[in-house]
Structures are given as C-alpha cells and as structure tokens.
Design a protein around this motif. Structure first.
Motif, PDB file in Angstrom:
ATOM      1  N   ARG B   8      17.659  26.012 -19.628  1.00 29.51           N
ATOM      2  CA  ARG B   8      18.181  26.362 -21.331  1.00 29.51           C
ATOM      3  C   ARG B   8      17.703  27.327 -22.203  1.00 29.51           C
ATOM      4  N   ASP B  10      17.562  26.982 -25.437  1.00 28.03           N
ATOM      5  CA  ASP B  10      17.839  26.223 -26.621  1.00 28.03           C
ATOM      6  C   ASP B  10      18.369  25.137 -26.712  1.00 28.03           C
ATOM      7  N   CYS B  11      17.335  24.310 -27.062  1.00 30.87           N
ATOM      8  CA  CYS B  11      18.746  22.686 -27.003  1.00 30.87           C
ATOM      9  C   CYS B  11      18.610  22.306 -28.394  1.00 30.87           C
ATOM     10  N   LYS B  15      20.799  17.327 -29.502  1.00 27.01           N
ATOM     11  CA  LYS B  15      21.191  16.708 -27.827  1.00 27.01           C
ATOM     12  C   LYS B  15      19.776  15.878 -27.286  1.00 27.01           C
ATOM     13  N   LYS B  16      18.796  16.597 -28.008  1.00 26.98           N
ATOM     14  CA  LYS B  16      17.475  16.133 -27.372  1.00 26.98           C
ATOM     15  C   LYS B  16      17.656  14.716 -27.349  1.00 26.98           C
ATOM     16  N   LEU B  19      19.843  12.184 -24.859  1.00 28.74           N
ATOM     17  CA  LEU B  19      18.949  12.516 -23.883  1.00 28.74           C
ATOM     18  C   LEU B  19      18.175  11.335 -23.915  1.00 28.74           C
ATOM     19  N   TYR B  20      17.273  11.610 -25.096  1.00 28.68           N
ATOM     20  CA  TYR B  20      16.145  10.685 -24.276  1.00 28.68           C
ATOM     21  C   TYR B  20      16.465   9.274 -25.179  1.00 28.68           C
ATOM     22  N   ALA B 350      14.838  12.455 -18.371  1.00 28.57           N
ATOM     23  CA  ALA B 350      15.699  13.538 -19.761  1.00 28.57           C
ATOM     24  C   ALA B 350      15.416  14.979 -20.307  1.00 28.57           C
ATOM     25  N   ASP B 351      13.841  14.779 -20.435  1.00 27.67           N
ATOM     26  CA  ASP B 351      12.745  15.543 -20.841  1.00 27.67           C
ATOM     27  C   ASP B 351      13.170  17.294 -19.766  1.00 27.67           C
ATOM     28  N   THR B 354      16.068  18.483 -21.288  1.00 31.53           N
ATOM     29  CA  THR B 354      16.247  18.992 -22.622  1.00 31.53           C
ATOM     30  C   THR B 354      15.620  20.851 -21.853  1.00 31.53           C
ATOM     31  N   ARG B 355      15.474  20.760 -21.068  1.00 27.33           N
ATOM     32  CA  ARG B 355      14.762  22.208 -20.741  1.00 27.33           C
ATOM     33  C   ARG B 355      15.111  22.781 -19.774  1.00 27.33           C
ATOM     34  N   ARG B 357      19.765  22.848 -17.434  1.00 26.20           N
ATOM     35  CA  ARG B 357      20.964  22.982 -17.592  1.00 26.20           C
ATOM     36  C   ARG B 357      21.336  22.300 -15.940  1.00 26.20           C
TER      37      ARG B 357
END
Lengths: 526, 369, 413
Positions: B8, B10-11, B15-16, B19-20, B350-351, B354-355, B357
């Motif tokens: 990705r 940019d997240c 959304k981050k 996800l967390y 999840a982290d 965020t990086r 997809r």
C-alpha cells in the motif's frame, strides 16, 4: 472473417491503488511480425506486457491468444500459451551454467541433471544463429551474452510470441545490429515479436508496425513504413516537440578539473578505472560514454571523494583533491549527482521531504545544534518554482515524486550550491522527453555560466547533440576523446567495445593532458 | 484462486484505526470463547482487565503506581530502540543492555550508597547504567562499522550473555559478591532499598515516582532531538540511505556509533530507573522490555508520541490481565499471557494490512492449446 | 531487505513471546454451583495467595499448596471460587511480589499466603505497610509480632520414614547402595536436612548402607533429574533412588532400570508403578486450616501471631503436616509395621531424628515391630560430633537455617 492475431488485447485496464497503469488498452500482434511498443517511461508499456507474461493480471479486459480468450495468471500459464518475455533485468542464476539456467525451468527437467542438456541447448542456439557456450557460467558472461541466453531460454520453452523489454538499453551499436539480425531471423521462422522501447531510430529500423501508449492509454497502431520519427514523437508526447538538443557555444576557460593516470578499484577489488587521464574546462561539457558498468560509477565516486583511489592524481584549479573528504571536495565547488538504476539511491534520502533533501549538503553550516529547516524550505520552494517541480508541497517525501521531479530536485540542490564542476551520471535516466529536455536546459544554463560538466550518459544520440567532447571508456580504459559534433555512433560503438583505440591519435601530446595544464602549479606548490 | 500481496502506498488513518480496533476486538472474541469454555463470563473478565482491577479496589492508587512502574522502563526502552531503528540499526539487544545497566546501577548503589548523599548516588547510578549499557551497544556498533558484522545476531547473543552474567551474580556466593544478601543462607540478591531509591512526590496517598516525570521530560527531549537537531537529521539520512549520507559528507561511522550509544544509554537509564525503584536486582529484572520495546517501537512506527501511547496500551494489557487473572479461579496467568500474545499477534497482523493489501483473483486458469 | 530483517526480528520476538505463552491451560474448572453469600460472617473472609508457578498446575510445589488452601477452605465452608484470589507465576522479585500484594490487598484479602522462599523481604515490608492484613510466608524465617508469621514443616521426619522403607528394600535386595537426587546439597538447610533425615532412616535398618547424593543445582531440572538418577544407578550401582526435586523423573529412571525409588511431594506410584515404594508428602491443608481459622477468630490482624502461639509454625508428623504416601506393593514385607512404629514414636514427641539416640528394630511374631533406643552420637560423614551420645535433638533453627553438614553414611557423588 476477421484476421486471427497471435495475441489480441481488448480493453485491458490495470490499476495499482490510485494509479491507473493501463486504461482500456487495445493491442494486436499479427503472426510473424515485429511490433514496436512505443511510449515514454511510465506510459504503461512494461505493465501491459507483464500482463501478457502472467506477472500481473488485468483488472478488466480480455486477452486472446490465437483467437481464443485466455486467462494468464502466472508465468507458467504464459509459458503454456507460448508467450515468453525477456525482462529488462535478467532473471538468471549467476552461479549456474547457461544450459542449467535454461534447464531448471524446462518442462522435461527431471530430478536428475542429464548430460545431454548441453548438447540439446547448443543445437537450439545454432538453429537461430546464436553464439553460445552452454557450459559458461552466467557470472562470467558479458551483458549481451546474458541477453542472448534469456532469448534462447524463451525460445527453448517453445515461445511463439516473444516480448523484449528495452533490449537495447544495455547494448552497443554493434550488438544492437546483431540482436536485430536475430530478431529478423526469428520473424522469418514464424515467431511474433513485441519489442518495448522508447528509442525512435530503433523503432524505425526493426519493426513492421508501431503501437503507441501514452500515460497508460492506447493511442494508435501504425505501419512503420507510413510514419516518421517526428510523427511518432508527437503521438508519444501528445504535442509537437522540437527534437533538437541545444548545444550553446561557450568560450572555453582554463582547465577546472584534471585527472591524471587515475586507477580505481571496484568494491570487488577489480580494477575499475585503469590509468585514466582527462580534463574538463570551465564552460565545457564532457560526455562519458561506455557500456554499463565500465567504471563510470567508480570514477564519479572517486571524484566526489567517496572512493579511495589506487594511484594517480586529481587536481582542481591546480589544487590536489586526492585524499580530501567528501565534505572538503564539496566545499571546493565540485558537485556530483549519480542517478543509479533505481533512480533513488545516491544523493537523495527518498523517505525524507524535499526540504530535508535540500539541506543535505549544508545542514551543518548553521551554528548551534538545531537544523534550520526554514531556510531549507525556502530553498525547496525556489527549486520547485524555478525548475517546475510538480509536488503537493515542500514536505512531500521525495519517494512520492515522479522520476523527472526527483531528478530536478537533485540537480536543483546541486546547482543551488553554486558549483564550478558538476559531475552528473545518468541525469535523464528514466525521464520522459519533456523532463529530459528540462534537465538538458538546466545543464546548458550552468555551462553558459562557466561551470565545467562531466556528463556520464547512456544515450549516444543525446550525448552527441549535447556534449562538446565525448570520452569513451571500455573496461576502465580510455579509448579516446572525440569531438561530439564530428564523431559518429559507429565510431563510438567501436570504441566502447574496445575495437577502436584513438588514444594515440596525436603523437605529440599525451592523451588527456591539457595544453595549459595547471599541474605545474601544483607541482610548484609542493 | 490466487492471492497476491500488494504494497500500500498510503493507508488512511480511519482505516488504520479500524484495522487495529478490529484486531483487538477479534482477539477479545477469541479469548472470550476460551473464557466461556472455562466457565468464566468474558464481559466480567474484560471489564476487570481494562480497568486494571481498579474498580472496587480499596487501594486503586496502588494499582496506578504499579502500572506506572511497568510503564517507565518500557517507554524508555522503546524510545532508545527507536533511535537505533530510525537509523536502521537493528538493536535487538535491549534485554542485554538493560541487564548490564541494571547491574551497573546496583553496583553503584551498593558501593556508594552509604558514603554519598542520596541524590548524588541516584545520579551516579543513572550515569553508570547509561555508560555500561551504552558501551555494550557501542561494542556491537564498532564491530559493525569496522568489520561489517551483523548487529542483529550480535545484540541478540549478547542478551543471553548478559542474562547469564546476571544469573551468575545471583547464584554465586563469595566475599567479592556484594550483590547478594549477606544474611541469607541461600544466595539471593540483596536489597539496597534502605540505602537509596528514587523519591516519590506524594499527592495525597498516591506516590508519583520522580522517574515518571523524568521519562516525560526525556520523551520530549528525544522528540526534539530527532525532529529538530542536526544529529537527529543525520540519523534520518543515514537510516534512509547510507550512500547519500556519505555523499553529503556525513561521518557515517561516527553517527552510527553515537546513535547506538544513545540508544543503549536510554535503555540503561530505563534499567537504572527500574532498579532504583525496586531497590534490588533479579534475574527477571527486565520484564522483557527489551522484547516488548521492539513491538512498541514497531507499532508506534518509531514515532515518539506513538511510543508513549502504545506503551500505555500494552501496559494496560500486561497489568490488567494479571489483575483480572487473579480474581477468576479458573483463569491463570497462562491465559493472561495467551490473551496478550493473541492481541499483539493480531495487531501486528493488522499492522501488516495497513502496509500491504491482499488481492484475490478469482478466475480459474483456462488451459489452452 | 532491511524491512525483512525487522520483520524477522519481529517474528522472532513474536515467536519468543508465544513460546512463553504456550502451556497447558488447566481444565480444573470445578462443577460447583456459585454459592452466593450465605450470610455468615465467613462469607466476607477473603484469602489471597501468591504462587511461584501456575495455579492450574497438576503436580509439584505450587499444586501442593493450592490443593492445601482449597481443601482447607472447603473444610471451613469457604468458597475458593469467590473467596480466594491468586496471583500466580510471581517470580522471587521484591517489586513483583509487592505489586501482587497490592493487588490482593486491593481485592480485599484478609490473609495473604506467599509460598516461595524469595518472597520474604517483600512480604515483611508489606506486612508493615498493611497492618490490617495478615501475611503468612512459607519456608522463610522472617516474621513480626503481630500480622506476619512464617510456616514450614518437619519434612525430614517423613524422609526418615521413607529412609526406613528404602533401607528395608536394600536389605531385601542385598544392595547396600542407595541413591539420592537432590536439588541442592549443603547450601540449603532444607535439602541438607532432607538428605540427613533420609540417610539416618536408611541406616537405622541397614547400617551398612551408603547414600550417594547427586546435586542438580536447581530446584527443577527435568532432564538432569532423569540423567542423574540414571548415573546413580549405572555408575554407583544404586538399588533405590530417593529424590528432592520437582518431577517424577528419578522414579521413572529407576523404573526403567528395574530398581526402586522413594518419591517426594506426591504419590509417585502412578508415575513408576513397578519402582516406587513410598513418598514423603506434605499435607499443607493442616496448616492452612489452622491459619485461616485463627485469622477468622483472632479478632484483628494484630492478634494473629499471638493467637497462633508464635511467629513460626513448624510442625511435622505430630500434626500430620507431613507424612508418607500409601506403601506400594514394591515395598519389602512388613515395611508398614516398621513405619507405623517409628511414626508413633515421632508423633508422640518422644524422639526426634537429629538426636543422640539411634533406633533399632525387632520384628515380632505378630507382625508388629518393637523399637530399641540406643545412645549413639550424631556424627558428620567426616567424623565431627554434632550431638553427643544420648544428647537432645539439634535446635529447630539449625534444621531450618544452618544445617550445612552431611551425617555418616552420605557420600556426595
């Protein structure tokens, strides 16, 4: 009945996040033709071809092979369908022999390596007129040999459709001729070939038809015989463009940087630059031509003080610079910018902002422990304005900028410091035509103000148009310095491969020594 | 069906966060199922956990004090690690540096605790711990700079060496071994709590340890150091591109040595704060902050403010799960550890998302020809 | 590349973290109905405990204490589900013990038991900080006059009994070599007195026997527990293996080699059905019941120590705090009769192990055993006299604190 194409792409679209790499592209390849896929960097040529070879899959659209719709979701699928791709960056195992590189991906390769694989592959090579020793290890091969191996590999796997991604980028003129000969022979034997390139003369030379992409969009396909370079450029760029590169005439000043008998070793300990002598005058642009990896990088690093030299001398305005730290050399006004293949390596901190990159060389000039970002921001804004850098703000990480803008930032910073010698390697690497011309203009501007420029480049046409003189390197040795407007590509090509050595053309004067050398001053100064 | 992992660019923040939060929620649901199977009401358990058992607690202020005791070393260690990580120097040696710092601070406490005034002893303890840990870090950095050794392996191995040294000190009786309690027949670490310890500022019954304030000050300093100073700028450049740093005339080796020294110094200081508060060494003195600190630094993406936040949350997790496990007879500390592990694992997952997809292509391959 | 290293490191960290977490989660959920407050004053009484290992353990030291506490609570009508708060896996680190105590006090516990030796300093400090709460510490020596005591038991008496069983077995097999796998040797009075008690027991029936001791240097080390037992059997030709360590590995080694053994802590006949004779065991519920009862009735934490009749609770066979597990079929004939006789003698308080009086036995025709007492000095294995012939038993403080010698018949392997 409609013509049955070897490959037909219909309405292909591919996006990477917010970036549309290909939008609704239609393309067809006739059986037994050579099709050039023309477009600037970033126009989506490679992405499109990667979808054909199974590395990417399209978001939408249809691919037809021999008139039947197919799904290609892996390189294996492409292989089964008879599509093979020779990538720009070779995918070879260095420590394997030529034959083993082919064999390990072959269908019939069993668990045991059979002795007859060498013979099989040699036969195959002969059939197409290749010259290849199947026992030779890849790490001992020249670039052109590696490319040959890649092509044989694709052919061996039974490809009828062969895609070549910028195959000429790493080759000399003579090698290009040889490659084109091979391609024509393959065509005669019924193979269909797509060649990706952005060099117009090659397009005109080799292809039957030309397909043009611009910014991910399909523009048109034309028969090569019905078009010309000017027309192709306009399609490629989207507007009329002056293809002539300016070479301003500037009064030559005294030698600024003189290199004598310089020998440098590479990281591996081999001699990378071998007793090289040359000089640059103020207001002069000296081109450095040579096949990739002929010591260009080592030379640039040595001048910038980043690499220790083995022997020889380097003087700047009569003062020795050997053994000085990069900082001290910088302070003397020698600027070096090297654009490596990934375009972000040296000279820039890619994850940091334009501002932070702007202050890289002078952050330490202010007093106190703190960084003065305010001045850096102003500098950044000035470079952005003057060089037309496209960026959301001065705080955007350099990594996010497109290629041309990255290089503008880099050059902008170098020029900002007011250097008197600019060493620049591959400054237009990967740039579109407009950006390239912008960079040429910046360099010419500097030349006019009396700066001496060492231009390490790869495109001979550009160097012949832009530089005053061209120094040709072959395996670290100087093959001679020629006047850019007098030489020919053939001559340069011969020198690059070491077939022509012009260093002893003038018996009266050692090659690479300036008549008004400042070396004596330095000697006296001792 | 094929699965591709795509980076990705940019997240978006929402959304981050989603996800967390989703990861933590999923972990809690999984843990809840286990709790149900053990016959415990998950809601009761979790409310106990997230309030760190402070509701209905007669001495809730004590819980806060103990929570802060966990927090201080964790934050400082993560801050220290973030310095080195920012430079892409993978200092996995937080444990070892912490232990060495703790030993040095304890030695100072025992040797000078009676002779010198208490504030001076405390300062000396901090200095000694920072110097000891810093030198251990510099040792590895020097080897890397000089011989190109791999810092990950070296710091990792030094962790064990340091731990064994500490164990040796804790289990070996001898006249020279002033670390031990002379009264005890069996070798145990001696306490210097009566000689010297970090003072508390009493706010009613609640004692605010001075280390907490110092940690906040250090956090601000680290933030300024990284964001505003030349040295911080150098760290960022070296971390981003070693070649560029050299090219800009930076003395990369000096920067590496200096930064790793500071990195280890902060970890040493964490150790000094820890032993200076506990008043005694122990073989489990680190509380695994050298490891947890890596996770904190990673999740905070090396952001100084982020480190404070993530540490605070992980602290709640650690402290709260122990408090909750105590009151439910069916739940033991293994469950608390497991739940922590599941939460951290899913948050790291999840982290990852965020990086990156994950793209799934559905169509089957059509065989052809 | 660099990213991958961090990922690797993170993975490593995660792996370590997870490895530390992976363990059997106990399935000891009792099918008990939650009995809500019964209205008695006892329903407010809360017990706190700090364990060194997991409360869900199914064997070992922590298990023995947990079982003792829950058994005692049930006997007193207290509900372990609601009235017992446990902080487990607390290392012997003052800070962590202190935090655990804070936790338990915050939960409203009236009495807090700490079961591991290294808790002593923190418990002493906390006892002063919370005078309204009772603190009771196992195996230590610290205490105060009001709300902090310590407790331990005369396990050496139980070991003397197992020694008798081992000695009889050695007479039966004709092999005078007996092995003993011990966590430590003379460093700890606890292990030292155990070895001595056992040896005196062995020698009371077989004066020619020698007890070979191997020291682990750790309280728990399953691999070496097995390996050392094996060495005692193979290199020292031992026919009975006794132990002072956590797991049943020495007994399993004995079983495999076809020799015999005496366990510790729990009836290890289940682990080594063909080898195990009997084990020295603790009945912690005896103490816990007394302590809780006293705590509930003494009318304030400050009265606890005086109500317990002293700050150190140190009992043995008399109160039943220690004992031996039921004899297995592997024992030599009439072992039960021997043990019954000795047990009665010790429980009556008439005689104790570390005195200047030695026992000898006569097997009567009716299957009972009569004991003859002979005055004989208690000597160390290097000939030093500890108690003169006919002298009284050594002080309790020696047995729990300063005993650092082996008696005659012990050889360190």
């Amino acid at each position: 009945m409609a013509e049955e194409y070897a490959v037909e792409l219909r309405g292909i679209t591919k996006t990477f996040g917010p970036v549309v790499a290909n939008h609704n592209v239609n393309l067809n390849l006739r059986k037994g033709e050579i099709l050039s896929l023309l477009g600037e960097n970033g126009s989506g040529k490679t992405t499109l071809m990667n979808m054909l070879s199974g590395i990417y899959t399209p978001d939408s659209g249809t691919i037809l092979v021999d008139g039947k719709p197919v799904t290609i979701s892996s390189p294996q699928d492409a292989k089964r369908l008879g599509i093979g791709m020779v990538h720009q960056h070779f995918k070879l195992v260095d420590v394997f022999s030529a034959a083993d590189n082919i064999w390990m991906g072959a269908q019939e390769a069993g668990f045991v390596l059979k002795k007859d694989r060498y013979q099989k592959i040699e036969e195959m090579a002969k059939k197409f007129g290749f010259d290849l020793d199947p026992h030779k290890q890849v790490c001992n091969m020249a670039v052109s040999e590696k490319q040959t191996l890649e092509i044989i590999k694709v052919l061996y796997y039974g490809a009828k459709v062969i895609i070549l991604d910028e195959p000429t980028a790493v080759l000399t003129v003579q090698e290009i001729d040889k490659l084109f000969g091979v391609l024509r022979r393959m065509k005669e034997q019924g193979h269909s070939i797509i060649i990706i390139t952005h060099k117009l003369n090659e397009v005109m030379d080799i292809s039957d038809r030309v397909a043009i992409l611009r910014k991910g969009e399909y523009i048109t396909t034309v028969d090569t015989k019905d078009t010309n370079e000017q027309e192709l450029t306009e399609w490629m760029v989207g507007h009329k463009i002056d293809l002539n590169i300016e070479r301003p005439k500037v009064e030559k000043l005294s030698p600024l940087l003189e290199i004598r008998d310089l020998t440098i070793r590479s990281d591996e300990g081999n001699v990378a630059i071998d007793h090289v002598s040359f000089y640059i005058r103020g207001g002069e642009m000296l081109g450095v031509a040579g096949i990739a990896g002929c010591g260009q990088k080592e030379l640039c690093e040595a001048i910038a003080g980043l690499r220790p030299i083995e022997s020889g001398k380097m003087i700047h305005k009569g003062e020795n610079i050997v053994g000085l730290s990069p900082k001290e050399i910088l302070a003397k006004g020698i600027s070096m910018s090297f654009i490596p293949e990934d375009r972000l390596g040296m000279g820039l901190a890619p994850s940091m902002s334009i501002t932070d990159n702007m202050i890289l060389k002078n952050y330490n000039d202010t007093k106190g422990p703190f960084v003065d970002r305010k001045a850096g921001r102003e500098d950044a804004q000035r470079v952005i304005d003057e060089l037309g850098v496209v960026t959301p703000s001065t705080e955007t990480p350099v990594r996010r900028l497109s290629g041309g803008n990255v290089q503008k930032v880099l050059l902008g910073r170098e020029i900002k410091a007011g250097p008197n010698v600019i060493v620049t390697a591959y400054p237009v690497r990967g740039l579109d035509i407009n950006s390239s011309y912008a960079i040429y203009n910046i360099l010419n501007q500097q030349k006019k103000s009396g700066v001496g420029i060492l231009f390490v480049g790869e495109d001979l046409d550009v160097m012949m148009a832009l530089c005053d003189k061209i120094l040709v390197l072959c395996h670290g040795k100087v093959m001679g310095v020629v006047h850019a407007h007098k030489t020919t590509k053939e001559e340069l090509g011969l020198m690059m491969t070491g077939s022509l050595d012009l260093t002893h053309k003038y018996a009266d004067k050692p090659a690479g020594y300036a008549a008004d050398s400042l070396f004596d001053q330095e000697e006296e100064g001792k | 069906m094929r699965i591709h992992v795509v980076k990705r660019e940019d997240c978006p923040l929402w959304k981050k966060i989603l996800l967390y939060v989703g990861a933590v929620a999923l972990a809690l649901v999984l843990g809840g199922l286990v709790l149900l199977a053990m016959g415990v009401n998950p809601l009761e358990y979790y409310s106990k956990m997230f309030t760190m058992g402070m509701i209905g607690n007669k001495i809730a202020y004590k819980a806060v004090e103990n929570y802060l005791k966990i927090l201080v070393p964790l934050i400082l260690t993560a801050l220290g690690l973030s310095l080195a990580f920012k430079m892409r120097f993978w200092n996995i040696g937080g444990e070892g540096q912490f232990i060495v710092g703790a030993i040095a601070a304890t030695a100072v406490a025992f040797l000078t605790g009676e002779a010198l005034p208490q504030p001076l002893v405390l300062v000396l303890m901090c200095v000694a711990a920072m110097a000891a840990a810093g030198l251990l870090g510099v040792f590895v950095a020097a080897l890397k700079v000089r011989f190109g050794t791999n810092e990950t392996l070296l710091t990792l191995m030094l962790n064990y060496i340091a731990l064994y040294v500490l164990t040796f000190l804790g289990e070996t009786k001898g006249d020279w071994n002033f670390f031990l309690n002379p009264q005890s027949a069996r070798p145990t670490f001696g306490s210097f709590a009566s000689l010297v310890s970090f003072p508390k500022i009493m706010l009613g019954k609640f004692g605010l340890n001075i280390c907490v304030l110092l940690t906040i000050v250090i956090g601000v300093l680290v933030y300024v150091y990284l964001k505003r100073t030349k040295q911080g700028y150098e760290i960022a450049v070296v971390g981003d591109s070693m070649g560029t740093a050299r090219y800009a005339g930076m003395k990369v080796n000096t920067i590496v040595l200096r930064t790793v020294f500071f990195s280890a110094c902060l970890i040493g200081l964490a150790a000094a704060f820890k032993v200076g508060t506990a008043g005694i060494l122990s073989t489990s003195i680190t509380d695994d902050v050298g490891w947890t600190g890596i996770i904190v630094a990673w999740l905070a993406q090396l952001n100084t403010v982020g480190i404070f936040l993530v540490s605070a949350l992980i602290g709640v997790l650690q402290f709260g799960s122990t408090a909750a496990a105590a009151t439910f007879s069916a739940v033991d500390s293994s469950f608390a550890d497991m739940l922590q592990g599941v939460i951290l694992f899913l948050v790291l997952a999840a982290d990852f998302f965020t990086r990156f997809r994950v793209v799934i292509t559905k169509k089957e391959v059509e065989r052809h020809g | 590349m660099k990213k991958r290293i961090l990922a690797l490191a993170l993975a490593g960290v995660m792996a370590l973290g997870l490895a530390a977490c992976s363990s059997k989660t106990g399935s000891t959920t009792d099918d008990k109905t939650q009995n809500s407050a019964t209205g008695t004053s006892d329903s407010d009484f809360k017990v706190g405990a700090i364990y060194i290992n997991k409360k869900s353990d199914t064997a070992g030291y922590t298990y023995a204490h947990n079982k003792g506490i829950t058994t005692a609570m049930e006997e007193l009508g207290l509900d372990p589900e609601t009235q017992l708060v446990i902080v487990d896996e607390v290392p012997e680190e003052d800070d962590k013990v202190a935090a655990a105590v804070d936790n338990l006090v915050g939960e409203g516990c009236d009495i807090i038991f700490g079961i591991s030796f290294g808790y002593l300093n923190a418990m002493e400090a906390k006892a002063a900080e919370y005078p309204e709460v009772i603190f009771s510490h196992a195996t230590g020596y610290l205490s105060n006059d009001t709300n902090f005591n310590n407790y331990f038991g005369r396990i050496y008496q139980a070991r003397y009994l197992t020694g008798v069983a081992a000695g009889l077995k050695s007479l039966e097999t004709g092999n005078n070599n007996v092995g003993y796998v011990s966590a430590y040797g003379t460093e700890y009075a606890e292990t030292c007195s155990g070895i001595n008690g056992f040896t005196l027991g062995v020698q009371s029936v077989n004066p020619n026997a020698t007890v070979y001791v191997k020291e682990l240097g750790a309280w728990s080390d399953e691999q070496n527990e097995y390996a050392f037992a094996e060495e005692l059997i193979n290199s020292y030709n031992c026919g009975v293996i006794a132990q002072h360590c956590d797991s049943a590995q020495p007994q399993i080694a004995a079983e495999k080699a076809g020799v015999f053994g005496c366990g510790y802590n729990s009836d290890m006949t289940v682990d080594a059905p063909k080898a195990h004779l009997t084990a020295a065991v603790w009945n912690w519920d005896v103490y816990y019941k007394t302590a809780m009862e006293t705590a509930m009735t003494c009318g304030g934490a400050e009265n606890f120590v005086s109500a317990m009749g002293g700050s150190a609770y140190y009992e043995g066979l008399t109160k039943g705090l220690v004992g031996v597990s039921p004899l297995s079929d592997n024992c030599a004939p009439n072992t039960q009769a021997y043990l019954d006789a000795v047990k009665e003698l010790i429980a009556s308080g008439e005689w104790d192990v570390f005195s200047g009086v030695k026992l000898s036995y006569t097997l009567n025709d009716d299957g009972t055993v009569s004991i003859t007492k002979t005055d004989a000095a208690l000597k160390t294995n290097d000939g030093k006299e500890i108690v003169p012939a006919g002298g009284k038993s050594v002080e309790d403080s020696v047995i729990t604190g300063t005993m650092n010698y082996f008696v005659e018949g012990v050889k360190v392997g």
